[in-house]
Design a protein around this motif. Structure first.
Motif, PDB file in Angstrom:
ATOM      1  N   HIS A 180       0.831  -1.206   0.000  1.00 30.14           N
ATOM      2  CA  HIS A 180       0.000   0.000   0.000  1.00 30.14           C
ATOM      3  C   HIS A 180       0.865   1.255   0.000  1.00 30.14           C
ATOM      4  N   HIS A 217      -7.745  -1.782   2.206  1.00 30.68           N
ATOM      5  CA  HIS A 217      -8.014  -2.963   1.384  1.00 30.68           C
ATOM      6  C   HIS A 217      -9.218  -3.710   1.913  1.00 30.68           C
ATOM      7  N   TYR A 250      -6.155  -4.704  -7.998  1.00 33.70           N
ATOM      8  CA  TYR A 250      -6.191  -5.884  -7.132  1.00 33.70           C
ATOM      9  C   TYR A 250      -4.890  -6.636  -7.356  1.00 33.70           C
ATOM     10  N   MET A 295      -6.147  -9.219  -2.957  1.00 31.54           N
ATOM     11  CA  MET A 295      -6.386  -7.989  -2.212  1.00 31.54           C
ATOM     12  C   MET A 295      -6.791  -6.869  -3.157  1.00 31.54           C
ATOM     13  N   HIS A 296      -7.889  -6.193  -2.817  1.00 30.92           N
ATOM     14  CA  HIS A 296      -8.331  -5.022  -3.555  1.00 30.92           C
ATOM     15  C   HIS A 296      -7.838  -3.777  -2.817  1.00 30.92           C
ATOM     16  N   ARG A 297      -7.115  -2.920  -3.530  1.00 33.63           N
ATOM     17  CA  ARG A 297      -6.675  -1.645  -2.929  1.00 33.63           C
ATOM     18  C   ARG A 297      -7.706  -0.574  -3.277  1.00 33.63           C
TER      19      ARG A 297
END
Length: 323
Positions: free
Chosen positions: A48, A98, A127, A252-254
């Motif tokens: 991130h 996330h 993602y 993982m979706h940011r």
């Protein structure tokens, strides 16, 4: 007669004065008129943090204001998240988080905020598939070596992660359940600190995303043993599906969120800036260097996905905890 004229004169002056006041009143400034703060509820050096540095270096071009990163790790992401939940809903404090922090933690803890009520989507940036990583000189040459050691000595393998029920913890828990093995899960304040624990020898294994692992792989310090998904990211590295971990594990979706109640015109300005950012050639090139994709989704579409995630994570937590 004189009195009537005087009254009319004063009335005329009052009207004229009001008109002059209105004409000289400062026009309301368009958003944004000052720098925007992007809070990351995780530690330095993680994916991130690295993604945010690219975003904030280019998006000022489309907002005409700086965007400043503020790292606020703690409590598995809840400290920074609560800070933004309590911030003014004016578009000047955003959350870069996330899906696990946003939609999963509510099913395992009593949070001081309600994600679906206290936040609204600005944009989903991308993602990323997670990878299992060890030091390059680790005795675990393959994923099968790691699994065998974990079964032979339950809890003897130390796995550094980014916080309970976070982006590294959840796929680790799913993997242990799928393969009937046990790791000693040790929490750190973000993926960056967890990776440093691996590099320093304080942990045997960790997980990470392309942006945080790539440089260490190229430098010969880290070896990847398996990656999420059904398709290989590296020719010589098996996927989770190939090693027996099926399903939606390790993605993982940011996402950028704003406090609920942020004005629609502010959300529209931010949304347009992020949409344009996704088409920026410099941004595309820099994200490519990190090994990250770009898949920007706007408010309505990702808000619908958030609700779907919540239901899926509720079932996942029940499955993992037996409750």
């Amino acid at each position: 007669m004189i009195k009537n004229l005087t009254k009319k004169a004063f009335a005329s002056l009052a009207v004229t004065g009001a008109a002059l006041t209105a004409s000289f009143a400062p026009a309301q400034a368009e958003y944004p008129e000052k720098p925007i703060t992007m809070v990351i509820p995780l530690g330095a050096g993680g994916s991130h943090d690295l993604n945010a540095r690219v975003i904030t270096s280019i998006i000022p071009t489309y907002l005409n204001q700086a965007m400043i990163v503020r790292l606020t790790p703690g409590a598995g992401g809840q400290k920074g998240t609560q800070e933004v939940a309590n911030a003014a809903a004016d578009g000047y404090t955003l959350l870069f988080t996330h899906n696990y922090i946003d939609m999963l933690q509510q099913h395992v803890e009593n949070l001081p905020y309600t994600p679906a009520e206290d936040f609204v989507t600005v944009a989903r940036i991308n993602y990323a598939p997670i990878a299992v990583a060890v030091q390059a000189d680790s005795p675990y040459q393959t994923f099968e070596d790691l699994v065998a050691a974990s079964k032979e000595n339950p809890g003897g393998v130390q796995m550094a992660h980014s916080g309970n029920w976070g982006a590294l913890f959840v796929p680790a828990a799913q993997m242990m359940k799928a393969l009937d093995m046990q790791w000693n899960l040790v929490p750190y304040q973000g993926g960056g600190p967890a990776l440093q624990a691996l590099l320093s020898g304080d942990a045997d294994v960790t997980m990470g995303f392309p942006s945080s692992l790539a440089a260490h792989v190229e430098a010969g310090k880290v070896r990847i043993l398996a990656t999420a998904g059904a398709e290989r990211l590296y020719d010589d590295v098996p996927t989770f599906a190939e090693v027996g971990v099926e399903g939606d594990v390790g993605f993982m979706h940011r996402v950028v969120l704003a406090p609920a109640g942020t004005p629609e015109d502010v959300l529209a300005t931010l949304g347009e800036a992020f949409k344009t950012l996704g088409e920026d050639k410099t941004f595309t090139r820099m994200m490519g260097r990190l090994g990250e994709n770009i898949d920007i989704i706007g408010t309505e579409e990702y808000d619908a996905m958030r609700m779907e995630q919540s239901e899926a994570y509720k079932a996942l937590v029940a499955d993992l905890t037996g409750q």
